[in-house]
Scaffold this motif. Structure first.
Motif, mmCIF file in Angstrom:
data_model
loop_
_atom_site.group_PDB
_atom_site.id
_atom_site.type_symbol
_atom_site.label_atom_id
_atom_site.label_comp_id
_atom_site.label_asym_id
_atom_site.label_seq_id
_atom_site.Cartn_x
_atom_site.Cartn_y
_atom_site.Cartn_z
ATOM 1 N N SER A 1 -6.851 10.144 8.853
ATOM 2 C CA SER A 1 -7.836 10.145 7.778
ATOM 3 C C SER A 1 -7.203 9.677 6.477
ATOM 4 O O SER A 1 -7.806 8.920 5.704
ATOM 5 N N LYS B 1 0.814 -1.218 0.000
ATOM 6 C CA LYS B 1 0.000 0.000 0.000
ATOM 7 C C LYS B 1 0.850 1.271 0.000
ATOM 8 O O LYS B 1 0.543 2.239 -0.701
ATOM 9 N N ARG C 1 -6.855 5.922 6.468
ATOM 10 C CA ARG C 1 -8.129 5.275 6.133
ATOM 11 C C ARG C 1 -8.300 5.193 4.617
ATOM 12 O O ARG C 1 -8.729 4.172 4.073
ATOM 13 N N LEU C 2 -7.994 6.293 3.924
ATOM 14 C CA LEU C 2 -8.094 6.300 2.463
ATOM 15 C C LEU C 2 -7.149 5.271 1.855
ATOM 16 O O LEU C 2 -7.496 4.577 0.897
ATOM 17 N N ASP D 1 -16.847 11.370 14.702
ATOM 18 C CA ASP D 1 -15.735 10.859 13.917
ATOM 19 C C ASP D 1 -14.626 11.902 13.796
ATOM 20 O O ASP D 1 -13.446 11.589 13.956
ATOM 21 N N ARG E 1 -6.002 2.475 3.218
ATOM 22 C CA ARG E 1 -6.474 1.113 3.478
ATOM 23 C C ARG E 1 -7.638 0.741 2.556
ATOM 24 O O ARG E 1 -7.824 -0.428 2.231
ATOM 25 N N GLN E 2 -8.415 1.743 2.134
ATOM 26 C CA GLN E 2 -9.555 1.477 1.257
ATOM 27 C C GLN E 2 -9.130 1.278 -0.195
ATOM 28 O O GLN E 2 -9.857 0.695 -0.990
ATOM 29 N N ALA E 3 -7.938 1.778 -0.549
ATOM 30 C CA ALA E 3 -7.458 1.676 -1.930
ATOM 31 C C ALA E 3 -7.106 0.233 -2.269
ATOM 32 O O ALA E 3 -6.652 -0.533 -1.422
ATOM 33 N N LYS E 4 -7.300 -0.138 -3.518
ATOM 34 C CA LYS E 4 -7.013 -1.502 -3.954
ATOM 35 C C LYS E 4 -5.523 -1.709 -4.207
ATOM 36 O O LYS E 4 -5.029 -2.820 -4.140
#
Length: 320
Positions: free
Chosen positions: A184, A74, A187-188, A284, A190-193
């Motif tokens: 933040s 990542k 988080r972005l 949040d 970790r969401q990326a492929k």
């Protein structure tokens, strides 16, 4: 063509070669060139450092571990190089000092010694140049996962170092920057492929943080702060450490916290007006500001008589 055999000596040689030309040609910023502070650099059993007359030496070190602090699939390798040095340099900033040189200890699998290592060293060189912090030596070895340890030598004028233990009841509590942006950004990520490529400012804050060296040095030189600490683990973790060292408590006004908000909103109060009664969004943003790590902002206390009004610094409460 036969592939070159990986050895610890060949790895050290590759690191040294990658830094030699860059460091030799690096201009100074109106002070003694960082390389001249090294009487002896890489290539011997140890380095020799020439301290500046009238200064105190700051010593700090920091781990950066695959799976704990970064994810190889990542995090771009150059961001790992940049950030592993930045984390330790932030400790120098928190004491009002300037970084001078660093040691790199690297454990790495053979599979990462080509493309990944080249990009890692590019990021590390960029950070070293940016912070005027010379690679003085280190060590390398083989391991299945990547382990990085950085030790930084810094300097501060004798008697001017910022410490954690000087806050007094009634002192005003300040932070720099916006809290929770790096978390933040994580988080972005970790969401990326795939590995990160976005220019999102929160993602960039996570990948390529900027320690507050100039602010720390200004606070120290002008004797403004009674205590200081860098925010590496989050406000909820680092504020108690400052309070414990100073034997004080703290009262924080949550409405003053510089939380993660749209760029057009400056404060939590302005943001609250926009999101109305949406408690999920409120909680949040507040959670990110309190518990998010890796911001590398400065948290510090100032006597009431020296109240500050300088961006990007905001008062968030006071010591009690």
């Amino acid at each position: 063509m036969a592939r070159r055999r990986f050895t610890e000596d060949s790895l050290l040689a590759k690191i040294a070669a990658g830094f030699a030309a860059k460091q030799a040609g690096k201009p100074s910023r109106g002070r003694a060139a960082p390389r001249k502070r090294l009487a002896l650099g890489m290539g011997d059993d140890a380095a020799l450092f020439r301290p500046t007359r009238g200064s105190e030496i700051i010593l700090t070190c920091d781990w950066f571990l695959e799976g704990t602090h970064f994810l190889r699939d990542k995090h771009p390798p150059d961001s790992v190089g940049w950030k592993c040095l930045t984390r330790a340099v932030s400790d120098i900033a928190a004491m009002g000092g300037a970084p001078r040189c660093f040691l790199l200890s690297l454990a790495i699998p053979e599979s990462a010694t080509r493309d990944w290592l080249d990009k890692f060293l590019r990021g590390l060189r960029g950070a070293a140049q940016h912070f005027d912090c010379v690679l003085a030596g280190g060590d390398a070895t083989k391991r299945d996962e990547i382990l990085i340890n950085i030790s930084v030598v810094g300097e501060v004028a004798a008697g001017e170092a910022l410490r954690r233990d000087g806050a007094k009841a009634g002192d005003l509590l300040y932070v720099s920057g916006r809290l929770g942006e790096a978390e933040s950004g994580l988080r972005l990520l970790r969401q990326a492929k795939h590995a990160a490529t976005s220019n999102n400012p929160q993602l960039q804050k996570h990948l390529y943080p900027e320690p507050r060296l100039a602010l720390g040095q200004w606070l120290a030189k002008n004797r403004m702060a009674t205590a200081a600490i860098d925010l590496s683990d989050g406000l909820s973790s680092d504020l108690p450490r400052l309070c414990a060292a100073s034997n004080v408590g703290a009262r924080v006004d949550a409405t003053k916290l510089p939380v993660v908000v749209p760029r057009t909103a400056r404060s939590w109060r302005q943001h609250e007006q926009r999101i109305g009664h949406n408690s999920t969004l409120k909680n949040d943003a507040l959670s990110l500001a309190l518990d998010g790590g890796d911001d590398y902002e400065l948290l510090f206390t100032v006597p009431k008589s020296k109240e500050l009004r300088i961006p990007p610094v905001l008062e968030i409460g006071r010591a009690s």
